[in-house]
Design an enzyme around this catalytic site. Structure first.
Site, PDB file in Angstrom:
ATOM      1  N   CYS A   6      42.106  44.050  34.502  1.00  0.00           N
ATOM      2  CA  CYS A   6      40.701  43.855  34.143  1.00  0.00           C
ATOM      3  C   CYS A   6      40.164  44.824  33.095  1.00  0.00           C
ATOM      4  O   CYS A   6      39.783  44.424  31.998  1.00  0.00           O
ATOM      5  CB  CYS A   6      39.831  43.965  35.388  1.00  0.00           C
ATOM      6  SG  CYS A   6      40.262  42.835  36.718  1.00  0.00           S
TER       7      CYS A   6
ATOM      8  N   HIS B 155      32.987  46.851  34.543  1.00  0.00           N
ATOM      9  CA  HIS B 155      34.299  47.453  34.840  1.00  0.00           C
ATOM     10  C   HIS B 155      34.838  48.317  33.700  1.00  0.00           C
ATOM     11  O   HIS B 155      36.039  48.320  33.431  1.00  0.00           O
ATOM     12  CB  HIS B 155      35.319  46.368  35.213  1.00  0.00           C
ATOM     13  CG  HIS B 155      36.415  46.916  36.085  1.00  0.00           C
ATOM     14  ND1 HIS B 155      37.531  46.174  36.419  1.00  0.00           N
ATOM     15  CD2 HIS B 155      36.572  48.130  36.689  1.00  0.00           C
ATOM     16  CE1 HIS B 155      38.332  46.901  37.183  1.00  0.00           C
ATOM     17  NE2 HIS B 155      37.764  48.102  37.361  1.00  0.00           N
TER      18      HIS B 155
END
Length: 479
Positions: A115, A171
């Site tokens: 990610c 993130h």
């Protein structure tokens, strides 16, 4: 789940299309000044090989404004999880229609296999290994993040006159040091961490993780519903200037909870509050059927945002791009690719990618050009007339000249590095070293599954690609 797909998917993977090489084009301001519209997108029709044609830039027919940019990311969505990419059991009519109205890329890649490094590569246009935060695979604590001083897609577009917003998963670091609003986005609504429980918004450590700007925002509805609502509101506004919206869904990332699954949600929340730090991983839950439900919900949600965009009257002048942040996980359908999220095999980094811009690019097209996340950063800056910061040169290549004018440009290398693995693609050839430490060489045309190792028969080519990988790696930060 069937062991093999229908014949259509096999033909998409193995049939070569006319290839135009990639490379640099004119400066961003010049590209933006030259914008001109093309014929309207093709009428919606089933996305099949018989109806798709190899990509070809259209002839401009009128001048167009700098595009709005709606960049949508799915989370851990596999390469073949859309019906337009060959899924035999998941139905994604809204994304399939987006592909019919634009260009579907068969050989598009994420910037990394997990990610946060992929998001670093997209936001900076550079290899994740150029920044300390990009070395985390993925970010799991507050020690690192995307430094606010580093130019980003959002900050460069904002400086060139764009409004910018990020809705959904960030993130790239945690408060108090890291945040989208510190890195170029005017607005932020979403979660900071890599995963959260879809109703309670509790993260891996039990922290509440839904924010508007840098302040907590309380909403205990299903997360995908909230993001869809927020994104629809944003694209419906009466904007005074062009805009960038990064819409980052968490679907279909674990935990495997669909809208209405309150019993599963309550059990995970109970475990989180009891101190079980592995609860969100949901390794004892989920199923192919639940995953299908989540992907189809993602498709419907994107359809709602696209409907709001159409109602706003901005559809023609909005470039919509959809991709996944990396390859799929446990329940994903990746055939015929080998590997999953976390791996530099094709299944870990090759992702579904669709681009639609009705004012400039014809629909009903498919491209097999090898492209990866940093290329889209360079391309969007170019189309918007924004220049990269000279102190932070991009590793991506702008495709603006190719997409708008059919420019022929030199072939180049796509590079990846994660702990324990390395890969480089040049044309049809891929150099790969996995955790076994053995160098392998694959010709992806005809062997997308990476089963026929050509290294013993192509020693000179192997050495050349290995040396190319090592030259790039030498310029990156060490783990």
């Amino acid at each position: 789940m069937p062991a093999r797909p229908h014949a259509l998917l096999e033909s998409r993977v193995s049939t070569p299309l006319s290839r135009r090489a990639l490379g640099g084009v004119a400066a961003g301001a010049a590209a933006a000044a030259a914008l001109g519209a093309t014929a309207p997108a093709a009428q919606a029709a089933p996305a099949t090989d018989a109806q798709e044609r190899p990509f070809r830039a259209a002839h401009p027919r009128r001048h167009s404004r700098r595009p709005n940019i709606l960049f949508i990311l799915g989370d851990d969505l596999g390469w073949a999880d859309l019906s337009s990419y060959g899924s035999p059991h998941i139905r994604t009519p809204h994304l399939d229609r987006l592909a019919r109205e634009g260009v579907r890329f068969t050989d598009a890649y994420s910037g990394s296999a997990t990610c946060s490094p992929t998001r670093f590569s997209l936001y900076t246009g550079r290899y994740p290994g150029r920044t300390k935060g990009g070395l985390a695979e993925p970010i799991a604590d507050k020690s690192v993040g995307l430094e606010p001083t580093h130019p980003t897609l959002a900050s460069l577009l904002r400086d060139s006159g764009y409004a910018t917003a990020l809705i959904g998963k960030w993130h790239c670091g945690y408060l108090p040091d890291y945040s989208p609003t510190r890195s170029g986005w005017d607005e932020f609504f979403g979660n900071f961490g890599g995963a959260l429980e879809y109703y309670s918004k509790l993260g891996l450590g039990g922290e509440y993780d839904l924010y508007e700007g840098d302040a907590e925002y309380k909403d205990l509805r299903y997360y995908t519903r909230i993001l869809t609502e927020r994104a629809s509101e944003y694209v419906s506004r009466d904007h005074e200037k062009p805009w960038l919206l990064n819409l980052n869904f968490t679907t279909p990332h674990w935990p495997w909870i669909a809208d209405g699954d309150k019993e599963a949600s309550d059990e995970i929340v109970r475990r989180i509050k009891a101190g079980d730090r592995s609860a969100l991983w949901h390794q004892d839950g989920g199923s192919v059927e639940k995953y299908k439900e989540m992907v189809e919900d993602l498709d419907r949600s994107i359809g709602q945002v696209l409907k709001a965009l159409k109602r706003s009257g901005q559809e023609q002048d909005t470039l919509v791009f959809f991709a996944s942040d990396n390859g799929g996980e446990r329940f994903s359908y990746n055939w015929p690719l080998a590997g999953n999220k976390g791996s530099l095999q094709e299944g870990g980094i090759r992702v579904p990618s669709i681009l639609r811009w009705p004012a400039r690019i014809d629909g009903g097209q498919v491209s097999d050009l090898p492209v990866f996340s940093p290329d889209w950063t360079a391309t969007l800056l170019d189309l918007a007339g924004a220049r990269p910061h000279p102190a932070y040169p991009l590793d991506g290549t702008s495709l603006a000249g190719h997409l708008l004018r059919g420019a022929e440009v030199p072939e180049r290398d796509l590079f990846w590095r994660v702990r324990g693995e390395r890969a480089l693609r040049r044309g049809d050839w891929k150099y790969y070293r996995g955790k076994s430490g053995r160098d392998q060489l694959f010709r992806l045309t005809g062997d997308a599954r990476e089963q026929a190792d050509r290294a013993p028969f192509e020693q000179a080519r192997l050495a050349e690609l290995r040396s190319a990988w090592e030259r790039i790696d030498a310029g990156l930060l060490r783990y």
